[in-house]
Design a protein around this motif. Structure first.
Motif, PDB file in Angstrom:
ATOM      1  N   ARG A  30      27.180  19.606  21.435  1.00 33.92           N
ATOM      2  CA  ARG A  30      27.604  19.581  22.376  1.00 33.92           C
ATOM      3  C   ARG A  30      27.571  18.427  24.164  1.00 33.92           C
ATOM      4  NH1 ARG A  30      28.463  24.880  20.769  1.00 33.92           N
ATOM      5  NH2 ARG A  30      27.573  25.521  22.913  1.00 33.92           N
ATOM      6  N   ASN A  31      26.105  19.060  23.655  1.00 30.42           N
ATOM      7  CA  ASN A  31      25.220  18.293  24.902  1.00 30.42           C
ATOM      8  C   ASN A  31      25.656  16.629  24.597  1.00 30.42           C
ATOM      9  OD1 ASN A  31      24.539  20.071  25.649  1.00 30.42           O
ATOM     10  ND2 ASN A  31      22.679  20.942  25.065  1.00 30.42           N
ATOM     11  N   GLN A  32      24.670  16.164  23.048  1.00 28.85           N
ATOM     12  CA  GLN A  32      24.948  14.528  22.916  1.00 28.85           C
ATOM     13  C   GLN A  32      26.708  13.988  23.376  1.00 28.85           C
ATOM     14  OE1 GLN A  32      21.559  13.357  23.060  1.00 28.85           O
ATOM     15  NE2 GLN A  32      21.793  15.773  22.607  1.00 28.85           N
ATOM     16  N   LYS A  33      27.473  14.965  23.165  1.00 28.12           N
ATOM     17  CA  LYS A  33      28.905  14.533  23.376  1.00 28.12           C
ATOM     18  C   LYS A  33      29.393  13.973  24.823  1.00 28.12           C
ATOM     19  CE  LYS A  33      31.933  15.708  20.619  1.00 28.12           C
ATOM     20  NZ  LYS A  33      33.345  16.938  19.557  1.00 28.12           N
ATOM     21  N   GLN A  34      28.633  14.809  25.420  1.00 31.15           N
ATOM     22  CA  GLN A  34      29.192  15.391  26.894  1.00 31.15           C
ATOM     23  C   GLN A  34      27.974  14.201  27.818  1.00 31.15           C
ATOM     24  OE1 GLN A  34      30.899  16.900  28.833  1.00 31.15           O
ATOM     25  NE2 GLN A  34      30.407  15.625  30.712  1.00 31.15           N
ATOM     26  N   LEU A  35      26.755  13.764  27.065  1.00 22.84           N
ATOM     27  CA  LEU A  35      26.076  13.100  27.461  1.00 22.84           C
ATOM     28  C   LEU A  35      26.405  11.545  26.995  1.00 22.84           C
ATOM     29  CD1 LEU A  35      22.166  14.177  27.176  1.00 22.84           C
ATOM     30  CD2 LEU A  35      23.353  13.660  28.770  1.00 22.84           C
ATOM     31  N   ALA A  36      27.558  11.338  26.232  1.00 27.54           N
ATOM     32  CA  ALA A  36      28.475  10.276  25.573  1.00 27.54           C
ATOM     33  C   ALA A  36      29.272   9.696  26.927  1.00 27.54           C
ATOM     34  CB  ALA A  36      28.633   9.878  24.355  1.00 27.54           C
ATOM     35  N   LEU A  37      29.745  11.133  26.822  1.00 28.26           N
ATOM     36  CA  LEU A  37      31.298  11.197  27.666  1.00 28.26           C
ATOM     37  C   LEU A  37      30.437  10.482  29.343  1.00 28.26           C
ATOM     38  CD1 LEU A  37      33.503  13.731  26.490  1.00 28.26           C
ATOM     39  CD2 LEU A  37      33.847  11.725  26.360  1.00 28.26           C
ATOM     40  N   ASN A  38      29.513  11.205  29.693  1.00 29.91           N
ATOM     41  CA  ASN A  38      29.183  10.490  30.821  1.00 29.91           C
ATOM     42  C   ASN A  38      28.724   9.466  31.588  1.00 29.91           C
ATOM     43  OD1 ASN A  38      29.746  13.499  31.854  1.00 29.91           O
ATOM     44  ND2 ASN A  38      27.623  13.547  32.018  1.00 29.91           N
ATOM     45  N   THR A  39      28.438   8.464  29.787  1.00 28.22           N
ATOM     46  CA  THR A  39      28.182   7.318  30.308  1.00 28.22           C
ATOM     47  C   THR A  39      29.177   6.224  30.496  1.00 28.22           C
ATOM     48  OG1 THR A  39      26.494   7.480  28.679  1.00 28.22           O
ATOM     49  CG2 THR A  39      27.061   5.023  29.219  1.00 28.22           C
ATOM     50  N   HIS A  40      30.099   6.490  32.561  1.00 31.26           N
ATOM     51  CA  HIS A  40      30.397   5.640  32.482  1.00 31.26           C
ATOM     52  C   HIS A  40      30.314   3.287  32.594  1.00 31.26           C
ATOM     53  CE1 HIS A  40      33.644   5.021  35.516  1.00 31.26           C
ATOM     54  NE2 HIS A  40      33.008   3.625  36.864  1.00 31.26           N
ATOM     55  N   GLY A  41      31.711   3.301  32.371  1.00 31.42           N
ATOM     56  CA  GLY A  41      31.825   1.637  31.797  1.00 31.42           C
ATOM     57  C   GLY A  41      31.924   1.869  30.629  1.00 31.42           C
ATOM     58  N   ARG A  42      31.434   2.735  29.791  1.00 31.43           N
ATOM     59  CA  ARG A  42      31.561   2.198  28.176  1.00 31.43           C
ATOM     60  C   ARG A  42      33.288   2.628  27.686  1.00 31.43           C
ATOM     61  NH1 ARG A  42      25.937   3.960  25.826  1.00 31.43           N
ATOM     62  NH2 ARG A  42      24.209   3.194  26.233  1.00 31.43           N
ATOM     63  N   THR A  43      32.939   2.471  26.992  1.00 34.03           N
ATOM     64  CA  THR A  43      35.038   2.237  26.239  1.00 34.03           C
ATOM     65  C   THR A  43      34.416   4.064  26.279  1.00 34.03           C
ATOM     66  OG1 THR A  43      34.950   0.568  25.075  1.00 34.03           O
ATOM     67  CG2 THR A  43      35.810   2.743  24.145  1.00 34.03           C
ATOM     68  N   GLY A  44      35.398   4.753  26.445  1.00 29.78           N
ATOM     69  CA  GLY A  44      35.627   6.816  26.206  1.00 29.78           C
ATOM     70  C   GLY A  44      35.058   6.702  27.420  1.00 29.78           C
ATOM     71  N   GLY A  45      34.697   6.636  28.340  1.00 32.31           N
ATOM     72  CA  GLY A  45      32.968   6.944  29.317  1.00 32.31           C
ATOM     73  C   GLY A  45      34.068   7.364  29.857  1.00 32.31           C
ATOM     74  N   ALA A  46      33.453   8.554  31.003  1.00 35.20           N
ATOM     75  CA  ALA A  46      33.710   9.057  32.234  1.00 35.20           C
ATOM     76  C   ALA A  46      33.065   9.107  33.027  1.00 35.20           C
ATOM     77  CB  ALA A  46      34.810  10.369  31.583  1.00 35.20           C
ATOM     78  N   LYS A  47      33.606   9.033  34.419  1.00 35.73           N
ATOM     79  CA  LYS A  47      32.960   9.246  35.602  1.00 35.73           C
ATOM     80  C   LYS A  47      32.844  10.560  35.348  1.00 35.73           C
ATOM     81  CE  LYS A  47      32.182   7.407  40.585  1.00 35.73           C
ATOM     82  NZ  LYS A  47      33.095   7.001  41.499  1.00 35.73           N
ATOM     83  N   SER A  48      31.680  11.470  36.201  1.00 37.36           N
ATOM     84  CA  SER A  48      31.331  12.485  36.913  1.00 37.36           C
ATOM     85  C   SER A  48      31.451  12.486  37.733  1.00 37.36           C
ATOM     86  CB  SER A  48      29.786  12.939  36.696  1.00 37.36           C
ATOM     87  OG  SER A  48      28.823  11.707  37.088  1.00 37.36           O
ATOM     88  N   GLY A  49      31.973  13.810  38.277  1.00 33.67           N
ATOM     89  CA  GLY A  49      32.178  14.231  39.670  1.00 33.67           C
ATOM     90  C   GLY A  49      31.082  13.575  40.804  1.00 33.67           C
ATOM     91  N   ARG A  50      31.125  12.674  41.611  1.00 35.44           N
ATOM     92  CA  ARG A  50      30.113  11.942  42.159  1.00 35.44           C
ATOM     93  C   ARG A  50      30.788  12.217  44.017  1.00 35.44           C
ATOM     94  NH1 ARG A  50      28.841   7.433  39.354  1.00 35.44           N
ATOM     95  NH2 ARG A  50      28.352   7.867  37.461  1.00 35.44           N
ATOM     96  N   GLY A  51      32.196  12.433  44.503  1.00 34.43           N
ATOM     97  CA  GLY A  51      32.240  12.614  45.431  1.00 34.43           C
ATOM     98  C   GLY A  51      33.349  11.813  45.561  1.00 34.43           C
ATOM     99  N   GLY A  52      33.782  11.023  46.797  1.00 33.17           N
ATOM    100  CA  GLY A  52      34.929  10.469  47.264  1.00 33.17           C
ATOM    101  C   GLY A  52      35.242  11.316  47.983  1.00 33.17           C
ATOM    102  N   ARG A  53      36.499  10.537  47.841  1.00 27.44           N
ATOM    103  CA  ARG A  53      37.891  11.116  48.454  1.00 27.44           C
ATOM    104  C   ARG A  53      39.079  10.723  47.540  1.00 27.44           C
ATOM    105  NH1 ARG A  53      38.513  10.258  54.699  1.00 27.44           N
ATOM    106  NH2 ARG A  53      36.750   9.243  55.349  1.00 27.44           N
ATOM    107  N   ALA A  54      38.591  10.693  46.281  1.00 25.86           N
ATOM    108  CA  ALA A  54      39.450  10.857  45.387  1.00 25.86           C
ATOM    109  C   ALA A  54      39.456  11.425  44.590  1.00 25.86           C
ATOM    110  CB  ALA A  54      39.706   9.020  44.528  1.00 25.86           C
ATOM    111  N   LEU A  55      40.339  12.316  44.329  1.00 22.51           N
ATOM    112  CA  LEU A  55      39.312  13.594  43.488  1.00 22.51           C
ATOM    113  C   LEU A  55      39.912  13.691  42.381  1.00 22.51           C
ATOM    114  CD1 LEU A  55      39.805  16.914  43.676  1.00 22.51           C
ATOM    115  CD2 LEU A  55      42.326  17.365  43.545  1.00 22.51           C
ATOM    116  N   LEU A  56      40.646  12.656  41.109  1.00 21.60           N
ATOM    117  CA  LEU A  56      41.179  12.160  40.187  1.00 21.60           C
ATOM    118  C   LEU A  56      40.457  11.548  39.688  1.00 21.60           C
ATOM    119  CD1 LEU A  56      44.605  13.633  39.918  1.00 21.60           C
ATOM    120  CD2 LEU A  56      43.099  14.789  39.673  1.00 21.60           C
ATOM    121  N   SER A  57      39.369  10.492  40.406  1.00 19.99           N
ATOM    122  CA  SER A  57      38.716   9.929  39.702  1.00 19.99           C
ATOM    123  C   SER A  57      37.562   9.858  38.606  1.00 19.99           C
ATOM    124  CB  SER A  57      37.546   9.896  41.004  1.00 19.99           C
ATOM    125  OG  SER A  57      36.552   8.103  41.163  1.00 19.99           O
TER     126      SER A  57
END
Length: 660
Positions: A276-303
């Motif tokens: 599960r940790n490896q899968k989560q680390l792969a999803l956290n890789t922003h910019g790759r296919t299937g990657g998701a941006k982690s919660g880093r703040g900003g004004r957009a809730l659903l970023s």
């Protein structure tokens, strides 16, 4: 570093060259520690080849053919150059002339035999290492938190402080879901991590502030899951400028490891959590296919959570330039990459608010349970932090006592050493003082709270979500713990944004948000407020309408309270007929007008309405009462209004008397 006899014998070749009659002897020792396999740069060997090509070499002396080259290409190329330059090749067995076929054949056989011998030795050693690794007995280098015991094999490091820090890293990642957030959290708590102080021999360590590479190396290493692994990296060879170049340390996928033995030793986490940790680390890789941006703040809730329902790409976020800046979600990758029209574009505030309401509605039934679970996790986190601080303090006190003993054992007259030991002792005492100042005051609370005392907690959930102290990063992280992703599409005909929410538990829900028209803003008056105005206008003044809206808790479009001026402004814009006293025909009276007609105070009229003696109507709940003028002419109403001793009540024929 220790077996230097072969090196001495190679330098003794200088005397052999002088015995052969050479006076100008050049020693080339630029290449010690560099492989002769032809995969690395060898400036000494290249200098030798250059001198041979220039005809400045009369003889080449070598201790063994493998010392010059461990591959046939370099060896035969050297022999060919020696033959062209008429240079001799001299070793411990004799002198060879590469121009002669017999000598060249003998030198070629020596080079081939040397290359073959090295290959056999290497293959034999690697096969033995693999055979031992398949049994899990090969003592490979292990990460922090493990040591090879003499009899028991691989086990936990006896340092309890190091064990707690490693377990804390896994606990923080289980809680936060991001290696970067784990680093920030542990940096805030001033958690330290060991670092080798003996040039990689892994014998002595110093504790320094934790780094990102410490966190990511622990999360990605399978040894912490109790798995013995051998051959999880590989070497790669590439041809650069006509020469083979090898690079090491390239990670291989999990299924391609040479040896993988589960439950081999004690573990910090199980194998399922590691995956599960490896899968989560792969999803956290922003910019790759299937990657998701982690919660880093900003004004957009659903970023980073929105996925286009048309092309499958993640939506990007942009911000309008005019203040205040508002997020806008758009899928413009087809337009940027292929020149196709954009899939969709819509504003963020309405969608963010709708998803937030859906999230609060989903967690509302579990609010009390989640609150107690959060309190338990908070106490557990405080206990872990307190335990790590206690271990740091224990180690600091031990180092201070050790520094004191060293200073006491030193000769006072030897000031050169005593001054340094005194300085080390002061540094240790200062660290103890700093750690004692960081210790929390008092013991943690152990009070038990009744769950019934939090019965109204669900009502305050929305206020807690919108509290100014709650950051957007905290909201994004909470959203990601419950929602995996959201597939979005836009119905241009109905002007609706259709959101399909994929919850973590496997459930799906659909949400539709109206897309505003061009030029429509979000500060318009609600339909409920307009309905009240249409119902009360013509009968009541703007002051009465404003008071009624405020009592009903309906704010203006900008979230403010109502005044007569604001009600009049909305009526003019919406075309609602105004209140005019001349238009009243006397059929309906207010409570003040009814009291004036009967010659009583407003309180008496309110009491008659409350007891049901006088009938009255309200446009909406909270609006002023409306009384028919003809009802005031009834003798019963006049009699009830004139009574002063006790309240008047109608005689009900169905009510039986208490006394006959």
């Amino acid at each position: 570093m220790t077996n230097l006899e072969s090196q001495r014998r190679q330098y003794d070749l200088v005397e052999i060259a002088r015995q052969r009659g050479f006076t100008d002897v050049e020693v080339i020792d630029d290449d010690p520690g560099r492989s002769a396999s032809g995969t690395v740069e060898r400036p000494g060997f290249d200098r030798l080849v250059a001198w041979l090509c220039a005809g400045k070499v009369g003889a080449v002396l070598c201790f063994d053919a493998s010392r010059l080259a461990r591959n046939g290409r370099d060896w035969h190329h050297l022999l060919e150059l020696c033959g062209l330059a008429a240079a001799r090749v001299i070793d411990l067995d004799g002198v060879y002339d590469p121009c002669r076929p017999n000598d060249r054949l003998l030198l070629g056989m020596k080079g081939s035999i040397s290359e073959f011998e090295l290959g056999i030795l290497r293959a034999r050693m690697l096969d033995a290492a693999r055979s031992k690794a398949r049994r899990g007995e090969l003592r490979v280098s292990v990460p922090f938190g493990y040591v090879w015991h003499r009899e028991a094999g691989l086990g936990f490091d006896p340092d309890i402080r190091l064990q707690d820090v490693i377990r804390l890293i896994f606990a923080r990642f289980r809680e936060l879901g991001s290696a970067r957030q784990v680093l920030l959290a542990m940096t805030t708590e001033q958690i330290h991590f060991p670092r080798p102080s003996d040039e990689g021999r892994m014998i002595s360590f110093i504790w320094q502030p934790i780094r990102y590479r410490n966190v990511i190396s622990i999360l990605k290493n399978p040894f912490y899951a109790g798995v013995y692994v051998y051959g999880k990296s590989e070497k790669r060879t590439a041809i650069v400028d006509g020469r083979a170049r090898r690079s090491y340390g390239h990670r291989k996928p999990i299924g391609t490891w040479e040896v993988m033995i589960k439950d081999h030793h004690d573990r910090y986490i199980n194998w399922d959590e590691y995956e599960r940790n490896q899968k989560q680390l792969a999803l956290n890789t922003h910019g790759r296919t299937g990657g998701a941006k982690s919660g880093r703040g900003g004004r957009a809730l659903l970023s980073g959570l929105l996925i286009c329902g048309r092309c499958g790409r993640r939506l990007s976020v942009s911000y309008v330039s005019r203040p205040p800046s508002r997020p806008v979600y758009r899928c413009d990758k087809p337009n940027l990459m292929m020149g196709l029209p954009r899939c969709m574009t819509f504003g963020g505030p309405r969608v963010d608010a709708a998803v937030a309401r859906e999230l609060l509605r989903a967690v509302e039934p579990l609010t009390i349970k989640a609150t107690f679970e959060a309190e338990r996790m908070h106490r557990k986190r405080q206990e872990d932090q307190r335990q790590i601080l206690d271990l740091q303090l224990q180690q600091a006190r031990y180092e201070a006592r050790l520094a004191e003993r060293r200073y006491a054992a030193c000769d006072p007259d030897n000031r050169l050493i005593a001054a340094q030991l005194e300085k080390s002792w002061e540094t240790a005492l200062r660290r103890v003082q700093d750690l004692e100042a960081r210790q929390p005051m008092g013991n943690p609370s152990t009070l038990e709270v009744d769950p019934q005392s939090f019965s109204d907690l669900a009502d305050n959930l929305s206020a807690a979500w919108n509290a100014p102290e709650v950051t957007m990063r905290a909201r994004q992280q909470l959203l990601r713990t419950l929602i995996a992703d959201i597939v979005v599409d836009v119905d241009d005909v109905a002007r609706e944004v259709i959101l399909t929410i994929h919850w973590r538990g496997g459930q799906h829900s659909e949400l539709k948000v109206r897309k505003p028209q061009s030029g429509e803003h979000g500060c318009s008056t609600t339909e409920d407020a307009l309905a009240v105005m249409r119902s009360m206008a013509g009968r009541w003044s703007d002051e009465h309408i404003a008071a009624s809206l405020n009592r009903m808790g309906i704010p203006t479009g900008q979230g403010k309270t109502w005044t007569a001026h604001r009600v009049a402004s909305v009526r003019r814009v919406r075309g609602i007929h105004a209140y005019q006293s001349a238009e009243k025909d006397g059929v309906w009276l207010t409570m003040t007008e009814a009291a004036k007609a009967l010659g009583v105070i407003n309180h008496r009229i309110r009491g008659l309405i409350k007891t049901g003696v006088l009938s009255a109507e309200q446009v909406v709940l909270g609006a002023p009462f409306q009384i028919r003028a003809e009802d005031l002419q009834s003798p019963q109403i006049k009699s009830a209004a004139a009574r002063k001793d006790r309240p008047y009540r109608f005689a009900d024929a169905d009510t039986l008397p208490m006394f006959t």
